[in-house]
Design a protein around this motif. Structure first.
Motif, PDB file in Angstrom:
ATOM      1  N   GLU A  97     -36.663   9.048  16.381  1.00  0.00           N
ATOM      2  CA  GLU A  97     -37.635   9.248  16.208  1.00  0.00           C
ATOM      3  C   GLU A  97     -38.669   8.628  15.003  1.00  0.00           C
ATOM      4  OE1 GLU A  97     -39.644  13.237  16.726  1.00  0.00           O
ATOM      5  OE2 GLU A  97     -40.045  13.429  14.696  1.00  0.00           O
ATOM      6  N   ARG A  98     -40.171   7.529  15.244  1.00  0.00           N
ATOM      7  CA  ARG A  98     -40.555   7.575  14.141  1.00  0.00           C
ATOM      8  C   ARG A  98     -40.473   8.597  12.985  1.00  0.00           C
ATOM      9  NH1 ARG A  98     -42.845   5.387  18.517  1.00  0.00           N
ATOM     10  NH2 ARG A  98     -43.596   3.424  18.739  1.00  0.00           N
ATOM     11  N   VAL A  99     -40.190   7.569  11.777  1.00  0.00           N
ATOM     12  CA  VAL A  99     -40.451   8.168  10.979  1.00  0.00           C
ATOM     13  C   VAL A  99     -41.739   9.371  10.784  1.00  0.00           C
ATOM     14  CG1 VAL A  99     -40.868   6.972   8.795  1.00  0.00           C
ATOM     15  CG2 VAL A  99     -38.970   9.197   8.512  1.00  0.00           C
TER      16      VAL A  99
ATOM     17  N   THR B 159     -52.402  -0.563  23.251  1.00  0.00           N
ATOM     18  CA  THR B 159     -51.954   0.517  22.440  1.00  0.00           C
ATOM     19  C   THR B 159     -51.854   1.942  22.081  1.00  0.00           C
ATOM     20  OG1 THR B 159     -54.569  -0.739  22.348  1.00  0.00           O
ATOM     21  CG2 THR B 159     -54.976   1.297  21.402  1.00  0.00           C
ATOM     22  N   ARG B 160     -51.128   1.945  20.812  1.00  0.00           N
ATOM     23  CA  ARG B 160     -50.691   3.799  20.991  1.00  0.00           C
ATOM     24  C   ARG B 160     -50.824   4.480  19.837  1.00  0.00           C
ATOM     25  NH1 ARG B 160     -46.626   5.576  17.548  1.00  0.00           N
ATOM     26  NH2 ARG B 160     -45.349   7.575  18.707  1.00  0.00           N
ATOM     27  N   PHE B 161     -51.556   5.405  20.233  1.00  0.00           N
ATOM     28  CA  PHE B 161     -52.031   6.376  18.890  1.00  0.00           C
ATOM     29  C   PHE B 161     -50.960   7.150  19.482  1.00  0.00           C
ATOM     30  CE2 PHE B 161     -55.903   5.369  22.464  1.00  0.00           C
ATOM     31  CZ  PHE B 161     -56.613   4.162  22.271  1.00  0.00           C
TER      32      PHE B 161
ATOM     33  N   GLY C 237     -46.218  -3.229   1.109  1.00  0.00           N
ATOM     34  CA  GLY C 237     -45.638  -2.625   0.691  1.00  0.00           C
ATOM     35  C   GLY C 237     -45.399  -2.400   2.439  1.00  0.00           C
ATOM     36  N   ARG C 238     -46.419  -2.188   3.180  1.00  0.00           N
ATOM     37  CA  ARG C 238     -45.853  -1.677   4.993  1.00  0.00           C
ATOM     38  C   ARG C 238     -45.510  -3.125   5.046  1.00  0.00           C
ATOM     39  NH1 ARG C 238     -51.648  -0.468   6.843  1.00  0.00           N
ATOM     40  NH2 ARG C 238     -50.338   0.156   9.149  1.00  0.00           N
ATOM     41  N   LEU C 239     -45.393  -4.475   4.401  1.00  0.00           N
ATOM     42  CA  LEU C 239     -45.024  -5.796   5.019  1.00  0.00           C
ATOM     43  C   LEU C 239     -43.312  -5.597   5.070  1.00  0.00           C
ATOM     44  CD1 LEU C 239     -47.741  -8.022   3.312  1.00  0.00           C
ATOM     45  CD2 LEU C 239     -47.695  -7.964   5.610  1.00  0.00           C
TER      46      LEU C 239
ATOM     47  N   SER D 208     -42.232  -2.076   5.225  1.00  0.00           N
ATOM     48  CA  SER D 208     -40.925  -1.153   5.477  1.00  0.00           C
ATOM     49  C   SER D 208     -41.424  -1.261   7.463  1.00  0.00           C
ATOM     50  CB  SER D 208     -42.189  -0.250   5.003  1.00  0.00           C
ATOM     51  OG  SER D 208     -41.996   1.303   5.749  1.00  0.00           O
ATOM     52  N   TYR D 209     -42.200  -1.915   8.206  1.00  0.00           N
ATOM     53  CA  TYR D 209     -42.321  -2.159   9.450  1.00  0.00           C
ATOM     54  C   TYR D 209     -41.356  -2.038   9.547  1.00  0.00           C
ATOM     55  CZ  TYR D 209     -47.105   0.442   9.328  1.00  0.00           C
ATOM     56  OH  TYR D 209     -48.004   1.526   9.150  1.00  0.00           O
ATOM     57  N   LEU D 210     -40.614  -4.014   9.626  1.00  0.00           N
ATOM     58  CA  LEU D 210     -39.605  -4.300   9.977  1.00  0.00           C
ATOM     59  C   LEU D 210     -38.091  -3.497   9.762  1.00  0.00           C
ATOM     60  CD1 LEU D 210     -38.887  -7.380  11.595  1.00  0.00           C
ATOM     61  CD2 LEU D 210     -38.597  -7.952   9.162  1.00  0.00           C
TER      62      LEU D 210
ATOM     63  N   THR E  31     -37.816  -0.612   9.684  1.00  0.00           N
ATOM     64  CA  THR E  31     -38.463   0.726  10.270  1.00  0.00           C
ATOM     65  C   THR E  31     -38.015   0.234  11.957  1.00  0.00           C
ATOM     66  OG1 THR E  31     -39.105   2.831  10.134  1.00  0.00           O
ATOM     67  CG2 THR E  31     -40.330   1.323  11.049  1.00  0.00           C
ATOM     68  N   GLN E  32     -38.025  -0.833  12.394  1.00  0.00           N
ATOM     69  CA  GLN E  32     -37.625  -0.839  13.864  1.00  0.00           C
ATOM     70  C   GLN E  32     -36.637  -1.619  13.557  1.00  0.00           C
ATOM     71  OE1 GLN E  32     -40.306   0.087  15.367  1.00  0.00           O
ATOM     72  NE2 GLN E  32     -42.131  -0.954  13.947  1.00  0.00           N
ATOM     73  N   LEU E  33     -35.786  -2.163  12.685  1.00  0.00           N
ATOM     74  CA  LEU E  33     -34.228  -2.773  12.279  1.00  0.00           C
ATOM     75  C   LEU E  33     -33.838  -0.687  13.308  1.00  0.00           C
ATOM     76  CD1 LEU E  33     -34.314  -4.826   9.901  1.00  0.00           C
ATOM     77  CD2 LEU E  33     -33.924  -5.511  12.230  1.00  0.00           C
TER      78      LEU E  33
HETATM   79 FE1  HDD Z   1     -47.777   3.811   8.964  1.00  0.00          FE
HETATM   80  C1  HDD Z   1     -46.000   3.700  11.595  1.00  0.00           C
HETATM   81  C2  HDD Z   1     -50.409   3.080  10.736  1.00  0.00           C
HETATM   82  C3  HDD Z   1     -49.669   3.193   5.813  1.00  0.00           C
HETATM   83  C4  HDD Z   1     -44.755   2.456   7.413  1.00  0.00           C
HETATM   84  N1  HDD Z   1     -47.876   3.531  10.270  1.00  0.00           N
HETATM   85  C5  HDD Z   1     -47.288   4.215  11.883  1.00  0.00           C
HETATM   86  C6  HDD Z   1     -48.144   3.432  12.730  1.00  0.00           C
HETATM   87  C7  HDD Z   1     -49.394   3.582  12.273  1.00  0.00           C
HETATM   88  C8  HDD Z   1     -49.359   3.737  10.604  1.00  0.00           C
HETATM   89  C9  HDD Z   1     -50.687   3.907  13.773  1.00  0.00           C
HETATM   90  C10 HDD Z   1     -47.683   4.436  13.973  1.00  0.00           C
HETATM   91  C11 HDD Z   1     -47.362   2.552  15.146  1.00  0.00           C
HETATM   92  C12 HDD Z   1     -46.861   3.575  16.140  1.00  0.00           C
HETATM   93  O1  HDD Z   1     -47.683   3.213  17.259  1.00  0.00           O
HETATM   94  O2  HDD Z   1     -46.013   3.065  16.968  1.00  0.00           O
HETATM   95  N2  HDD Z   1     -49.869   3.192   7.774  1.00  0.00           N
HETATM   96  C13 HDD Z   1     -50.652   3.414   8.894  1.00  0.00           C
HETATM   97  C14 HDD Z   1     -51.619   3.242   8.313  1.00  0.00           C
HETATM   98  C15 HDD Z   1     -51.561   3.180   6.814  1.00  0.00           C
HETATM   99  C16 HDD Z   1     -49.534   3.185   6.352  1.00  0.00           C
HETATM  100  C17 HDD Z   1     -53.331   2.746   8.774  1.00  0.00           C
HETATM  101  C18 HDD Z   1     -52.438   2.977   5.139  1.00  0.00           C
HETATM  102  C19 HDD Z   1     -53.467   2.334   5.416  1.00  0.00           C
HETATM  103  N3  HDD Z   1     -46.797   2.809   6.435  1.00  0.00           N
HETATM  104  C20 HDD Z   1     -48.376   2.812   4.990  1.00  0.00           C
HETATM  105  C21 HDD Z   1     -46.960   3.027   4.422  1.00  0.00           C
HETATM  106  C22 HDD Z   1     -45.467   2.276   5.142  1.00  0.00           C
HETATM  107  C23 HDD Z   1     -45.905   3.026   6.688  1.00  0.00           C
HETATM  108  C24 HDD Z   1     -47.738   2.769   2.741  1.00  0.00           C
HETATM  109  C25 HDD Z   1     -44.665   2.753   3.988  1.00  0.00           C
HETATM  110  C26 HDD Z   1     -44.625   1.358   2.894  1.00  0.00           C
HETATM  111  N4  HDD Z   1     -45.619   3.048   9.335  1.00  0.00           N
HETATM  112  C27 HDD Z   1     -45.134   3.019   8.479  1.00  0.00           C
HETATM  113  C28 HDD Z   1     -43.213   3.084   8.899  1.00  0.00           C
HETATM  114  C29 HDD Z   1     -43.386   3.618  10.449  1.00  0.00           C
HETATM  115  C30 HDD Z   1     -45.211   3.813  10.456  1.00  0.00           C
HETATM  116  C31 HDD Z   1     -42.544   4.348   8.414  1.00  0.00           C
HETATM  117  C32 HDD Z   1     -43.145   4.441  12.022  1.00  0.00           C
HETATM  118  C33 HDD Z   1     -42.266   3.902  12.992  1.00  0.00           C
HETATM  119  C34 HDD Z   1     -42.676   2.525  12.571  1.00  0.00           C
HETATM  120  O3  HDD Z   1     -43.647   2.334  11.444  1.00  0.00           O
HETATM  121  O4  HDD Z   1     -42.642   2.003  13.799  1.00  0.00           O
HETATM  122  O5  HDD Z   1     -42.443   2.230   8.820  1.00  0.00           O
END
Ligand code: HDD
Length: 725
Positions: free
Chosen positions: A78-80, A117-119, A363-365, A367-369, A371-373
């Protein structure tokens, strides 16, 4: 077929609508034989292969092994964070207002772009309750003709931390504590408050989290924010800064905390069901996309840093311009294939948009890729139907787990001559993604600019911008949370931090905890700007910069949207109910866009006083007032006696009153109301003087009730607290 024709057909296919693209992957099993994954028909799916009919089962049973193996591998991690969520398909239509600043094709006037859109909530696991006090994710995937753009935002415009290096710590602190995995989906525990009281940069966001924004009535009734400052680039390569906003057409609405707690038990899927039902019924949720545009030259005009994600740009300083509207109009066909496998990445961006140096965004740039891997098992997740771009994907990336594209040809590199130079890059003046040119200078340093140091000004503006009711909710939320903490030093440090936001707030919260104020507990990371701060490349302009003392847009109650659309009205009825008034009211409310629901002591049907009957939608033992927005008590005569004798009916009425929702009652039945509300005083005429109560004598008076519905809540019912439920 000539190669050119094949390519044209492929491109045409790719540019079809997203629904058509998804259709190629969907399957329904009507009139089909059951087969194995190799397409072999199965003639017995009830019994495994055995040595004799009493066993043992044989290893040879390839059908059994294939089925169990697939089942054993059905779950992906599951998503972290944001594990619990719900999604819908839709369309975004641009009004063209953004084209002045941005060359992105999807923002051109009239362009319709498919979206998904996912909430979500943030802290809880996949099976946790929707009504947790939490931030809500608001992530939209735009399948644009220039590629995929993901706007991965939240329903709050700021964030807890300023630098991505702190994200794992923050998430560890808010998640269930590691030794016993308690509590689920709650920030009401020591580790969260320990973290945020030391990291005072979280204070502004904590104020939002303690506000009613953290308990939305519906995903359809909350705002969304891109949070970071992004860049937009126009046709002439001019750059400006931008903040993204989603504004729900139905306005922002929240529930009360007492309701949230009860909804979590009565219907943990409340938001998921609400979104699903609204779309199934044709009441498509709509949100305007807005932008706050800041010219590049104004970068340093504010009393905060635009790169600091714990700050917002007040709408009084930079108004929100609407640039298009999103309509969510189709529920997913399959939760796992679409909602669970959708992969949002903040790095998915199209020409005309760009990132800034916000250290959280940077940092998010990564982390998301990454996490998808992990979640989707390899680098080909972009080929999954829900993630697939509508614009053709043509490059030399090859192979990897579950690769689906069958790339033809011998060249998988660029530049090449053997493949005719294809695919060729869109260099020079040709369209394509170009990073905005930015002058960089400075020293390599692990540090944070002094412009990020002010942690309290905007937290204070947020608090002071709330109505009295909203301020009370914030105080009560802090008290609820901190009363769940066991460590006194944590509570004291929170109070000490709050004193720096607003002394009145801190004192009120402390009084509920039995803590005497003032409290002085240093927060190690609560930095101050030194008086002799050296002249840097950028100093905060706290004295001279643009700022506001209060901002009306930060309050929910100051921005009501008078609409009754999709509000759920419970008609509480017992046998013998007033058929004439009730039938008319049900019809009228439906016609005006509300959702009337028949609630009765038992399931089946409920009989009216004229010989007719209505189907019961919800029976009292299996429902609760917290699942509705308003109440119409439709009984008269003996039917009132039946409800008066029913404790669940009286509880339903009492809770509706306590939660400040509109109540309509047929004249002559007031005694039922009074008996449900012991402790609530009547006025000199023997009536309830509270606002939001409509006494109905004739059908025309429904209008009064509808006017109350438009207001939604009557928080000035001062005696609501006296109702014991
Ligand atoms: Fe994040 C998921 C929004 C900071 C790392 N984030 C995730 C999702 C949302 C946000 C809406 C769910 C996407 C979905 O529906 O699949 N996150 C934010 C916002 C942030 C934010 C608005 C600050 C402005 N996030 C943030 C940081 C990091 C992450 C600083 C890491 C450095 N976020 C993640 C993730 C997730 C995630 C671990 C978990 C599942 C995913 O990405 O797909 O990579």
């Amino acid at each position: 077929m000539p190669k050119k024709e094949v390519k044209k057909q492929r491109d045409d296919r790719a540019l079809q609508s997203k629904d058509a693209q998804l259709e190629q992957y969907t399957q329904d099993a009507t009139d089909e034989f059951l087969t194995s994954n190799q397409g072999v028909r199965i003639n017995d799916n009830q019994n495994s292969l055995k040595a004799g009919s009493r066993g043992p089962s044989l290893l040879e049973d390839h059908f059994l092994r294939e089925k169990l193996t697939h089942f054993d591998h059905e779950r992906i991690p599951e998503r972290v964070v944001h594990a619990r969520g719900s999604a819908a398909h839709g369309t975004f239509i641009a009004n063209g207002a953004a084209s002045r600043y941005c060359k992105a094709a999807f923002l051109r006037k009239g362009v319709a772009t498919p979206v998904f859109t996912r909430f979500s909530t943030v802290a809880g696991s996949r099976g946790s309750t929707d009504l947790a006090r939490d931030v809500r994710g608001f992530a939209t995937k735009f399948y644009t003709q220039e590629g995929v753009f993901d706007l991965v935002g939240n329903n709050m415009p700021v964030f807890f931390i300023q630098d991505a290096i702190k994200f794992p710590d923050f998430v560890h602190a808010v998640k269930p504590e590691p030794h016993n995995e308690i509590p689920q989906a709650q920030s009401a525990h020591d580790t969260f408050w320990d973290f945020v009281s030391i990291n005072t940069e979280a204070t502004h966001m904590v104020l939002w989290l303690m506000s009613d924004r953290a308990i939305p009535r519906s995903y359809r009734m909350m705002e969304g924010f891109g949070v970071h400052t992004f860049k937009m680039i126009d046709e002439d390569n001019n750059v400006c800064f931008v903040k993204f906003h989603w504004k729900p057409k139905l306005g922002v609405n929240s529930v009360l905390w007492d309701e949230a707690l009860k909804i979590s038990g009565k219907d943990p899927d409340f938001h998921r069901r609400d979104l699903w039902d609204a779309i199934e019924s044709g009441a498509f949720p709509q949100y305007d996309l807005g932008v706050q545009v800041i010219p590049e030259s104004d970068e340093f005009k504010f009393d905060f840093d635009l790169l600091d994600p714990t700050k917002l740009v007040p709408e009084e300083l930079v108004p929100v311009e609407i640039v298009g509207t999103m309509t969510l109009n189709r529920n997913p066909d399959n939760f796992f294939a679409e909602t669970e496998q959708v992969a949002f990445c903040i790095s998915h961006i199209v020409p005309g948009l760009d990132f800034t140096n916000d250290p959280l965004l940077q940092g998010r740039l990564f982390s998301y890729l990454d996490t998808q891997l992990k979640r989707l098992g390899g680098p080909n997740f972009h080929e999954l139907p829900i993630n697939k771009s509508l614009a053709p994907v043509v490059n030399n990336q090859r192979d990897g787990h579950m690769r689906q594209t069958i790339n033809r040809g011998r060249t998988s590199y660029e530049p090449n001559r053997l493949g005719g130079g294809c695919p060729f890059q869109a260099g020079g003046d040709m369209a394509g993604f170009k990073t905005a040119v930015e002058k960089m200078q400075g020293i390599k340093v692990r540090d944070r600019n002094l412009s990020f140091v002010d942690h309290f000004t905007q937290a204070r503006v947020f608090y002071l911008s709330q109505t009295v009711t909203e301020k009370t909710h914030i105080v009560e939320a802090f008290q609820f949370e901190l009363l769940h903490c066991t460590d006194n030093s944590v509570k004291e440090r929170v109070i000490s931090v709050l004193q720096q936001v607003d002394v009145d707030l801190a004192t009120k919260v402390a009084s509920g905890l039995g803590i005497a104020t003032p409290v002085q507990v240093p927060s190690p990371l609560n930095l101050q700007i030194p008086a002799d701060a050296p002249e840097g490349e950028y100093q905060p302009k706290s004295a001279a910069g643009l700022k506001v003392a209060q901002s009306k847009s930060l309050s929910i109650l100051e921005n009501p949207v008078p609409s009754i659309e999709t509000l759920k009205v419970a008609f509480l009825l017992a046998d013998g109910f007033d058929e004439k008034l009730v039938t008319k009211a049900v019809e009228q409310l439906k016609a005006d866009g509300a959702v009337p629901c028949i609630v009765a002591p038992l399931g089946g049907t409920v009989a009216g006083d004229k010989g007719g009957s209505l189907k019961v939608d919800f029976a009292l033992p299996a429902t609760g007032s917290v699942l509705f927005d308003a109440l119409y008590v439709g009984s008269a005569g003996k039917s009132v006696t039946a409800l008066t004798a029913d404790a669940k009916a009286k509880l339903f009425i009492a809770e509706t009153y306590k939660h400040c929702k509109p109540i309509a009652i047929i004249d002559g039945s007031q005694s039922l109301l009074f008996q449900s509300l012991p402790g609530v005083a009547l006025d000199s005429e023997g009536d309830l003087s509270a606002e939001g109560i409509a006494v109905i004598t004739k059908a025309a008076e429904l209008k009064d009730f509808e006017a109350m519905l438009e207001k939604k809540r009557f928080h000035n019912r001062t005696d609501a607290d006296k109702v014991v439920v």
